[in-house]
Design a protein around this motif. Sequence first.
Motif, PDB file in Angstrom:
ATOM      1  N   VAL A 122       0.767  -1.100  -0.015  1.00 25.95           N
ATOM      2  CA  VAL A 122       0.065   0.145  -0.053  1.00 25.95           C
ATOM      3  C   VAL A 122       1.018   1.322   0.019  1.00 25.95           C
ATOM      4  O   VAL A 122       1.883   1.259   0.840  1.00 25.95           O
ATOM      5  CB  VAL A 122      -1.069   0.096   1.210  1.00 25.95           C
ATOM      6  CG1 VAL A 122      -0.388  -0.055   2.484  1.00 25.95           C
ATOM      7  CG2 VAL A 122      -2.093   1.181   1.281  1.00 25.95           C
ATOM      8  N   ALA A 123       0.647   2.161  -0.788  1.00 28.44           N
ATOM      9  CA  ALA A 123       1.208   3.582  -0.672  1.00 28.44           C
ATOM     10  C   ALA A 123       0.162   4.553   0.276  1.00 28.44           C
ATOM     11  O   ALA A 123      -0.840   4.497  -0.201  1.00 28.44           O
ATOM     12  CB  ALA A 123       1.341   3.984  -2.252  1.00 28.44           C
ATOM     13  N   GLN A 124       1.053   5.337   0.976  1.00 26.93           N
ATOM     14  CA  GLN A 124       0.321   6.274   1.823  1.00 26.93           C
ATOM     15  C   GLN A 124       0.824   7.441   1.888  1.00 26.93           C
ATOM     16  O   GLN A 124       1.991   7.649   1.863  1.00 26.93           O
ATOM     17  CB  GLN A 124      -0.018   5.349   3.139  1.00 26.93           C
ATOM     18  CG  GLN A 124      -0.818   6.201   4.160  1.00 26.93           C
ATOM     19  CD  GLN A 124      -0.826   5.520   5.575  1.00 26.93           C
ATOM     20  OE1 GLN A 124      -0.219   4.461   5.715  1.00 26.93           O
ATOM     21  NE2 GLN A 124      -1.715   6.101   6.686  1.00 26.93           N
ATOM     22  N   LEU A 125       0.092   8.703   1.852  1.00 29.79           N
ATOM     23  CA  LEU A 125       0.532   9.962   2.184  1.00 29.79           C
ATOM     24  C   LEU A 125       0.417  10.343   3.663  1.00 29.79           C
ATOM     25  O   LEU A 125      -0.777  10.202   4.187  1.00 29.79           O
ATOM     26  CB  LEU A 125      -0.377  10.838   1.203  1.00 29.79           C
ATOM     27  CG  LEU A 125      -0.092  12.337   1.335  1.00 29.79           C
ATOM     28  CD1 LEU A 125       1.415  12.755   1.035  1.00 29.79           C
ATOM     29  CD2 LEU A 125      -0.934  13.283   0.497  1.00 29.79           C
ATOM     30  N   LEU A 126       1.704  10.429   4.274  1.00 35.48           N
ATOM     31  CA  LEU A 126       1.463  10.841   5.650  1.00 35.48           C
ATOM     32  C   LEU A 126       1.484  12.322   6.028  1.00 35.48           C
ATOM     33  O   LEU A 126       1.420  13.294   5.193  1.00 35.48           O
ATOM     34  CB  LEU A 126       2.794  10.583   6.318  1.00 35.48           C
ATOM     35  CG  LEU A 126       3.029   9.016   6.036  1.00 35.48           C
ATOM     36  CD1 LEU A 126       4.483   8.533   6.689  1.00 35.48           C
ATOM     37  CD2 LEU A 126       2.142   8.093   6.648  1.00 35.48           C
ATOM     38  N   ASP A 127       0.893  12.534   7.228  1.00 42.44           N
ATOM     39  CA  ASP A 127       0.636  14.314   7.530  1.00 42.44           C
ATOM     40  C   ASP A 127       1.950  14.971   7.384  1.00 42.44           C
ATOM     41  O   ASP A 127       2.070  16.005   7.496  1.00 42.44           O
ATOM     42  CB  ASP A 127      -0.070  14.341   8.754  1.00 42.44           C
ATOM     43  CG  ASP A 127      -1.592  13.957   9.014  1.00 42.44           C
ATOM     44  OD1 ASP A 127      -1.980  14.572   7.773  1.00 42.44           O
ATOM     45  OD2 ASP A 127      -2.264  13.546   9.824  1.00 42.44           O
ATOM     46  N   SER A 128       3.032  14.007   7.433  1.00 47.34           N
ATOM     47  CA  SER A 128       4.338  14.965   7.365  1.00 47.34           C
ATOM     48  C   SER A 128       4.909  15.496   5.846  1.00 47.34           C
ATOM     49  O   SER A 128       5.754  16.206   5.797  1.00 47.34           O
ATOM     50  CB  SER A 128       5.692  13.876   8.067  1.00 47.34           C
ATOM     51  OG  SER A 128       5.530  12.756   6.989  1.00 47.34           O
ATOM     52  N   GLY A 129       3.943  14.815   5.032  1.00 48.12           N
ATOM     53  CA  GLY A 129       4.427  14.954   3.497  1.00 48.12           C
ATOM     54  C   GLY A 129       4.963  13.934   2.827  1.00 48.12           C
ATOM     55  O   GLY A 129       5.549  14.239   1.908  1.00 48.12           O
TER      56      GLY A 129
END
Length: 208
Positions: A122-129
């Motif tokens: 899975v690819a995920q966009l974190l809140d850190s950018g």
Amino acid sequence: MASASSSSASSVASLSLLCRRHSLSRHPLADGNSTLVSASGVFELGFFSPGNSRNRYLGLWYKNIGVQTIVWVANREDPIADRTGLLKIGGGDGNLILSNQSSYVFWSTNTSSAGGGAAKPVAQLLDSGNFVLKADAGDSDGYGFLWQSFDYPTDTLLPGMKLGWDFRRGLDRALTTWKSPDDPSAGTTLSKWTLTDRRRCSYGIGRR
């Protein structure tokens, strides 16, 4: 007028969709169709055209800033000429692949440690950018990421990002300016740490 029950159902559906948007697994991300948004709505990843250009790029920007501020670009050296871009996880090796409807590959993570042996990469966009590729949705340890955008910065240094050498993975991370406001390909100004000997390094801004 919509009933309270239908409005409630619509709200639940919208919330469910919002919760899913920070990750990419089975369903690809298509240009003009959707974007990925980090869990708290800080960053957004999708397709964009910079300045007056009609070329399309996969990039990452702050979601809640009025003027779109791009902080990372995947295919900065190989733009897509139309709106047929598609980001997906490859079924064979588990790498992230950016292609068009003709299956021409503009960019990929191209890492041998990708999720080919993983059941559900899975690819995920974190809140850190940080845009990360993981073996499965439960992985949260940065050392367990199969790939992460923080290792491949473009022109912006985000909190938590590192510059310089990572000898374990053979990375030399640096910032490079855009060529122009219409063209995010690597410009002439480079910002990086330079190893002067085994014990010393220096930081500088110069020409490529």
